[in-house]
Design a protein around this motif. Structure first.
Motif, mmCIF file in Angstrom:
data_model
loop_
_atom_site.group_PDB
_atom_site.id
_atom_site.type_symbol
_atom_site.label_atom_id
_atom_site.label_comp_id
_atom_site.label_asym_id
_atom_site.label_seq_id
_atom_site.Cartn_x
_atom_site.Cartn_y
_atom_site.Cartn_z
ATOM 1 N N LYS A 13 7.974 8.236 15.687
ATOM 2 C CA LYS A 13 8.527 8.379 14.338
ATOM 3 C C LYS A 13 9.980 8.816 14.462
ATOM 4 C CE LYS A 13 4.194 10.274 12.517
ATOM 5 N NZ LYS A 13 3.613 11.495 11.965
ATOM 6 N N PRO A 14 10.865 8.365 13.609
ATOM 7 C CA PRO A 14 10.654 7.363 12.582
ATOM 8 C C PRO A 14 10.495 5.980 13.221
ATOM 9 C CG PRO A 14 12.965 7.950 12.641
ATOM 10 C CD PRO A 14 12.256 8.833 13.633
ATOM 11 N N PHE A 15 9.695 5.139 12.614
ATOM 12 C CA PHE A 15 9.419 3.823 13.173
ATOM 13 C C PHE A 15 9.920 2.743 12.217
ATOM 14 C CE2 PHE A 15 5.739 5.666 11.084
ATOM 15 C CZ PHE A 15 5.554 4.779 10.043
ATOM 16 N N SER A 16 10.101 1.566 12.746
ATOM 17 C CA SER A 16 10.459 0.400 11.951
ATOM 18 C C SER A 16 9.174 -0.188 11.373
ATOM 19 C CB SER A 16 11.153 -0.627 12.857
ATOM 20 O OG SER A 16 10.952 -1.936 12.381
ATOM 21 N N ASN A 17 9.147 -0.433 10.076
ATOM 22 C CA ASN A 17 7.969 -1.030 9.437
ATOM 23 C C ASN A 17 7.619 -2.360 10.093
ATOM 24 O OD1 ASN A 17 7.859 1.103 7.671
ATOM 25 N ND2 ASN A 17 8.729 -0.016 5.944
ATOM 26 N N ARG A 18 8.603 -3.175 10.337
ATOM 27 C CA ARG A 18 8.391 -4.494 10.935
ATOM 28 C C ARG A 18 7.755 -4.360 12.323
ATOM 29 N NH1 ARG A 18 10.320 -9.093 9.231
ATOM 30 N NH2 ARG A 18 11.863 -8.091 7.925
ATOM 31 N N GLU A 19 8.260 -3.436 13.115
ATOM 32 C CA GLU A 19 7.720 -3.243 14.472
ATOM 33 C C GLU A 19 6.296 -2.693 14.431
ATOM 34 O OE1 GLU A 19 10.396 -1.096 17.063
ATOM 35 O OE2 GLU A 19 12.088 -2.262 16.313
ATOM 36 N N LEU A 20 6.019 -1.786 13.502
ATOM 37 C CA LEU A 20 4.677 -1.212 13.415
ATOM 38 C C LEU A 20 3.655 -2.284 13.018
ATOM 39 C CD1 LEU A 20 2.932 1.347 13.644
ATOM 40 C CD2 LEU A 20 3.226 1.615 11.193
ATOM 41 N N ILE A 21 3.976 -3.085 12.022
ATOM 42 C CA ILE A 21 3.064 -4.156 11.608
ATOM 43 C C ILE A 21 2.893 -5.159 12.743
ATOM 44 C CG2 ILE A 21 2.861 -6.176 10.078
ATOM 45 C CD1 ILE A 21 1.945 -3.567 8.797
ATOM 46 N N ALA A 22 3.966 -5.479 13.441
ATOM 47 C CA ALA A 22 3.871 -6.407 14.575
ATOM 48 C C ALA A 22 2.980 -5.823 15.668
ATOM 49 C CB ALA A 22 5.263 -6.727 15.118
ATOM 50 N N GLN A 23 3.085 -4.516 15.909
ATOM 51 C CA GLN A 23 2.260 -3.851 16.926
ATOM 52 C C GLN A 23 0.785 -3.917 16.552
ATOM 53 O OE1 GLN A 23 3.330 -1.870 20.004
ATOM 54 N NE2 GLN A 23 1.279 -2.662 20.199
ATOM 55 N N VAL A 24 0.467 -3.621 15.306
ATOM 56 C CA VAL A 24 -0.921 -3.673 14.834
ATOM 57 C C VAL A 24 -1.454 -5.100 14.959
ATOM 58 C CG1 VAL A 24 -2.410 -3.448 12.793
ATOM 59 C CG2 VAL A 24 -0.749 -1.656 13.327
ATOM 60 N N ALA A 25 -0.675 -6.058 14.502
ATOM 61 C CA ALA A 25 -1.101 -7.460 14.566
ATOM 62 C C ALA A 25 -1.322 -7.905 16.007
ATOM 63 C CB ALA A 25 -0.059 -8.354 13.892
ATOM 64 N N GLN A 26 -0.432 -7.505 16.897
ATOM 65 C CA GLN A 26 -0.569 -7.874 18.312
ATOM 66 C C GLN A 26 -1.855 -7.296 18.906
ATOM 67 O OE1 GLN A 26 2.333 -6.182 20.966
ATOM 68 N NE2 GLN A 26 1.932 -7.700 22.550
ATOM 69 N N LEU A 27 -2.139 -6.043 18.613
ATOM 70 C CA LEU A 27 -3.354 -5.422 19.134
ATOM 71 C C LEU A 27 -4.608 -6.129 18.627
ATOM 72 C CD1 LEU A 27 -2.428 -1.640 18.909
ATOM 73 C CD2 LEU A 27 -2.799 -2.965 20.994
ATOM 74 N N LEU A 28 -4.510 -6.704 17.426
ATOM 75 C CA LEU A 28 -5.650 -7.405 16.837
ATOM 76 C C LEU A 28 -5.657 -8.895 17.167
ATOM 77 C CD1 LEU A 28 -5.694 -5.658 13.342
ATOM 78 C CD2 LEU A 28 -7.270 -5.287 15.253
ATOM 79 N N GLY A 29 -4.664 -9.336 17.936
ATOM 80 C CA GLY A 29 -4.600 -10.741 18.317
ATOM 81 C C GLY A 29 -4.189 -11.638 17.167
ATOM 82 N N GLU A 30 -3.422 -11.086 16.247
ATOM 83 C CA GLU A 30 -2.958 -11.854 15.093
ATOM 84 C C GLU A 30 -1.484 -12.189 15.235
ATOM 85 O OE1 GLU A 30 -5.783 -9.472 11.894
ATOM 86 O OE2 GLU A 30 -3.674 -8.990 11.990
ATOM 87 N N ASN A 31 -1.048 -13.194 14.498
ATOM 88 C CA ASN A 31 0.375 -13.510 14.404
ATOM 89 C C ASN A 31 0.929 -12.765 13.207
ATOM 90 O OD1 ASN A 31 0.421 -15.318 16.574
ATOM 91 N ND2 ASN A 31 -0.312 -16.978 15.275
ATOM 92 N N ALA A 32 1.927 -11.934 13.450
ATOM 93 C CA ALA A 32 2.473 -11.108 12.360
ATOM 94 C C ALA A 32 3.641 -11.797 11.686
ATOM 95 C CB ALA A 32 2.927 -9.763 12.917
ATOM 96 N N LYS A 33 3.540 -11.856 10.360
ATOM 97 C CA LYS A 33 4.671 -12.230 9.522
ATOM 98 C C LYS A 33 4.771 -11.092 8.511
ATOM 99 C CE LYS A 33 4.398 -17.114 10.183
ATOM 100 N NZ LYS A 33 3.891 -18.375 9.739
#
Length: 132
Positions: free
Chosen positions: A108-128
């Motif tokens: 923290k503080p984190f970038s919203n875009r990077e956090l969502i991308a991290q979550v999506a990557q861990l779940l094997g999703e493509n983040a937009k």
């Protein structure tokens, strides 16, 4: 399972962080629950069974480290992804979190875009990410 709504548990005791994370995650299509201390987080993992836990390190009752360690001791929870969130970004804290079984560590503080991308990557999703 790719079409099902993914579940995220936010475990953080800072109201402003929780509000921001809830908004960001819901805006990006995730089902979200919130715990404000470590004991509550473990209880919610038991009943809600999230796909990802965003876990603050410094929480009341049980620390994020303790929650992570307890989660990794239960075989039925080993597939739940854990992202440690902390203002503590020193190498020792990062190393401790990862050694206890966290899948990722975000400072923290984190970038919203990077956090969502991290979550999506861990779940094997493509983040937009929708970070508006």
């Amino acid at each position: 399972m790719a079409d099902s709504i993914r579940k995220v548990l936010i475990a953080d005791d800072e109201p402003n962080i929780v509000t921001a994370l809830e908004y960001l995650l819901r805006r990006n299509g995730y089902d979200v629950r919130v715990a404000t201390n470590g004991e509550e987080a473990l209880a919610l993992v038991e009943t809600y069974v999230p796909d990802v836990v965003l876990l603050d390190i410094m929480m009341p009752v049980k620390s994020g480290y303790e929650v992570c360690q307890r989660m990794r001791q239960r075989s039925e929870w080993r597939d739940i992804k854990i992202v440690m969130l902390s203002a503590k970004g020193r190498e020792a804290e990062v190393s401790k979190g990862l050694s206890l079984g966290a899948d990722a560590y975000v400072t923290k503080p984190f970038s919203n875009r990077e956090l969502i991308a991290q979550v999506a990557q861990l779940l094997g999703e493509n983040a937009k990410p929708d970070t508006t």
